[in-house]
Design a protein around this motif. Structure first.
Motif, short mmCIF file in Angstrom:
data_model
loop_
_atom_site.label_atom_id
_atom_site.label_comp_id
_atom_site.label_asym_id
_atom_site.label_seq_id
_atom_site.Cartn_x
_atom_site.Cartn_y
_atom_site.Cartn_z
N ARG A 58 0.85 -1.18 0.00
CA ARG A 58 0.00 0.00 0.00
C ARG A 58 0.89 1.24 0.00
O ARG A 58 2.00 1.21 0.54
CB ARG A 58 -0.92 0.04 1.22
N VAL A 59 0.37 2.31 -0.57
CA VAL A 59 1.05 3.61 -0.52
C VAL A 59 0.02 4.64 -0.08
O VAL A 59 -1.00 4.84 -0.75
CB VAL A 59 1.66 4.01 -1.87
N ILE A 60 0.28 5.27 1.05
CA ILE A 60 -0.67 6.20 1.66
C ILE A 60 -0.08 7.60 1.64
O ILE A 60 1.07 7.81 2.03
CB ILE A 60 -1.00 5.78 3.11
N SER A 129 -3.94 22.77 17.44
CA SER A 129 -3.12 22.41 18.59
C SER A 129 -2.49 21.03 18.38
O SER A 129 -2.96 20.22 17.56
CB SER A 129 -3.95 22.40 19.87
N ILE A 130 -1.46 20.74 19.15
CA ILE A 130 -0.81 19.44 19.10
C ILE A 130 -1.79 18.34 19.52
O ILE A 130 -1.81 17.25 18.94
CB ILE A 130 0.42 19.43 20.01
N GLY A 131 -2.64 18.62 20.50
CA GLY A 131 -3.64 17.64 20.91
C GLY A 131 -4.61 17.32 19.78
O GLY A 131 -4.98 16.15 19.58
N GLU A 132 -5.02 18.34 19.05
CA GLU A 132 -5.92 18.12 17.91
C GLU A 132 -5.24 17.31 16.82
O GLU A 132 -5.89 16.48 16.15
CB GLU A 132 -6.40 19.47 17.38
N LEU A 133 -3.95 17.54 16.62
CA LEU A 133 -3.21 16.73 15.65
C LEU A 133 -3.22 15.26 16.07
O LEU A 133 -3.53 14.38 15.24
CB LEU A 133 -1.77 17.24 15.55
N MET A 134 -2.90 14.98 17.32
CA MET A 134 -2.87 13.59 17.77
C MET A 134 -4.26 12.95 17.73
O MET A 134 -4.38 11.74 17.48
CB MET A 134 -2.27 13.51 19.17
N ASP A 135 -5.30 13.75 17.93
CA ASP A 135 -6.66 13.24 17.87
C ASP A 135 -6.98 12.63 16.51
O ASP A 135 -7.79 11.70 16.42
CB ASP A 135 -7.67 14.36 18.15
N ARG A 136 -6.38 13.17 15.46
CA ARG A 136 -6.68 12.63 14.12
C ARG A 136 -5.62 11.65 13.61
O ARG A 136 -5.92 10.77 12.80
CB ARG A 136 -6.90 13.76 13.12
N VAL A 137 -4.37 11.77 14.10
CA VAL A 137 -3.30 10.90 13.61
C VAL A 137 -3.32 9.53 14.27
O VAL A 137 -3.24 8.49 13.59
CB VAL A 137 -1.93 11.57 13.80
N HIS A 138 -3.45 9.48 15.60
CA HIS A 138 -3.38 8.20 16.29
C HIS A 138 -4.44 7.20 15.81
O HIS A 138 -4.10 6.02 15.57
CB HIS A 138 -3.50 8.40 17.80
N PRO A 139 -5.72 7.61 15.64
CA PRO A 139 -6.71 6.63 15.14
C PRO A 139 -6.37 6.11 13.75
O PRO A 139 -6.68 4.95 13.43
CB PRO A 139 -8.02 7.43 15.14
N CYS A 140 -5.74 6.94 12.92
CA CYS A 140 -5.34 6.48 11.58
C CYS A 140 -4.31 5.37 11.67
O CYS A 140 -4.39 4.36 10.95
CB CYS A 140 -4.77 7.65 10.77
N ILE A 141 -3.33 5.54 12.55
CA ILE A 141 -2.31 4.51 12.71
C ILE A 141 -2.91 3.24 13.30
O ILE A 141 -2.57 2.11 12.88
CB ILE A 141 -1.16 5.04 13.58
N ASP A 142 -3.81 3.39 14.25
CA ASP A 142 -4.48 2.21 14.82
C ASP A 142 -5.27 1.48 13.74
O ASP A 142 -5.28 0.23 13.69
CB ASP A 142 -5.40 2.64 15.96
N LEU A 144 -4.69 1.50 10.50
CA LEU A 144 -3.74 0.87 9.58
C LEU A 144 -3.22 -0.44 10.17
O LEU A 144 -3.13 -1.46 9.48
CB LEU A 144 -2.59 1.82 9.29
N ARG A 145 -2.89 -0.42 11.44
CA ARG A 145 -2.35 -1.62 12.08
C ARG A 145 -3.41 -2.73 12.17
O ARG A 145 -3.08 -3.92 12.12
CB ARG A 145 -1.83 -1.29 13.48
N ALA A 146 -4.67 -2.34 12.28
CA ALA A 146 -5.75 -3.33 12.37
C ALA A 146 -6.01 -4.02 11.03
O ALA A 146 -6.60 -5.11 11.00
CB ALA A 146 -7.03 -2.67 12.88
N ASP A 147 -5.59 -3.41 9.94
CA ASP A 147 -5.76 -3.98 8.60
C ASP A 147 -4.65 -5.01 8.38
O ASP A 147 -3.48 -4.66 8.29
CB ASP A 147 -5.69 -2.87 7.56
N LYS A 148 -5.01 -6.27 8.26
CA LYS A 148 -4.02 -7.34 8.13
C LYS A 148 -3.67 -7.66 6.68
O LYS A 148 -2.96 -8.63 6.40
CB LYS A 148 -4.53 -8.61 8.82
N SER A 149 -4.12 -6.86 5.74
CA SER A 149 -3.95 -7.18 4.33
C SER A 149 -2.58 -6.78 3.78
O SER A 149 -2.25 -7.11 2.65
CB SER A 149 -5.04 -6.48 3.50
#
Length: 236
Positions: A58-60, A129-142, A144-149
Motif C-alpha cells: 500500500r502507498v498512503i 493544537s498538538i492535541g488536535e493533531l494527535m486526535d486525528r493521527v493516532h486513530p489512523c495509525i491504529d 492501519l495496524r488493524a488492517d491485516k492485508s
C-alpha cells in the motif's frame, strides 16, 4: 503469522517545497508543489527503495500535492504500479493567519510546536493544537495496524504528522516529541507487531541526498521564520 513476525511501515516526509517567495510572502501551503530540490530528494529516495528491491503493498499519502508528487516519484523509480490511498486526516498541522500573530509572538508560533515534549494545548502558527493533531493521527495509525492485508506500506506525509507517528511508536503514549527532526524527503522505518505496544523504530530521518546532513543546523521552522520575517520587515 508468527507472533513475533512484524510488518514494516516506511514513513517519508514529502520533498522540499518553497513556502515563501523571495519577498517573504507565503504561498498557499495546500497547493505548493515540490521544488527542484524536492524532486531530486523524492527520486533519490525512490532509488534507495529500488536498490533494496522493496515492494509496497500500500502507498498512503495525505492528498496534498507535495505528498502525491513525492510518492509518485518514488514509485517511478521502483517501477511499481500502486494506487495512492489519500488519507486527508493525515494532512499537516493547520496553521492560523500569520498576519494576526504579533511580532513578539512569532518565534513561539513558528518553533514552539517542535520544542521538546510539547504540551497538547500548544498551537501551530496560531492554528491547530498538538492535541488536535494527535486526535486525528493516532486513530489512523491504529486503523492501519488493524488492517491485516499488508506487509509493507509506504506513507508519504508531513513533518508534524511524522513526529506524531514516531512519538507514538517510541513511547506508545499520547506524547509529542517535537525535536525529532524530519528533513525534507527523509525516510523512517518502523516495524509493528500484533500487540499494541509492539513497535520497533529502525530508522529515523534518513536523507538519501545527504546522509550526514551536514549542510545545516537549523530546523525547518527556523528557516521558514527567517523567510517570513523578511516580509514583516518590509511591511513595517
Amino acid at each position: 503469522m508468527s507472533e513475533h513476525q512484524r510488518r514494516r511501515i516506511y514513513l517519508m516526509r514529502h520533498g522540499n517545497v518553497t513556502y515563501f517567495d523571495s519577498q517573504g510572502k507565503p504561498f498557499l501551503p495546500e497547493q505548493v508543489p515540490l521544488n527542484e530540490l524536492g524532486q531530486a530528494q523524492a527520486s533519490a529516495a525512490g532509488k534507495i527503495f529500488a536498490r533494496e528491491k522493496l515492494q509496497f503493498d500500500r502507498v498512503i499519502v495525505s492528498g496534498l500535492p507535495r505528498t502525491v508528487e513525492t510518492a509518485t516519484r518514488v514509485l517511478a523509480e521502483t517501477g511499481q504500479q500502486v494506487a495512492l490511498d489519500h488519507w486527508p486526516e493525515l494532512v499537516e498541522l493547520r496553521g492560523g493567519k500569520l498576519s494576526a500573530i504579533p511580532d513578539d509572538s512569532l518565534r513561539e508560533a513558528f518553533v514552539g510546536a517542535f520544542d521538546g515534549v510539547v504540551p497538547e494545548d500548544r498551537r501551530f502558527l496560531g492554528g491547530e493544537s498538538i492535541g488536535e493533531l494527535m486526535d486525528r493521527v493516532h486513530p489512523c495509525i491504529d486503523r492501519l495496524r488493524a488492517d491485516k492485508s499488508w506487509d509493507t506500506v509506504l506513507m508519504v506525509l508531513h513533518g508534524g504528522v511524522n513526529r506524531a507517528i514516531l512519538s507514538y511508536a517510541l513511547t506508545n503514549q499520547r506524547l509529542f516529541l517535537g525535536n525529532l527532526a524530519q528533513t525534507a524527503g527523509c525516510i523512517n522505518a518502523v516495524d509493528v507487531g500484533e500487540a499494541q505496544a509492539d513497535w520497533v523504530v529502525r530508522v529515523v530521518n534518513f536523507s538519501a541526498v545527504s546522509s550526514l546532513q551536514g549542510e545545516s543546523r537549523h530546523t525547518t521552522m527556523e528557516v521558514l521564520l527567517d523567510q517570513y520575517l523578511q516580509s514583516r520587515k518590509r511591511q513595517n
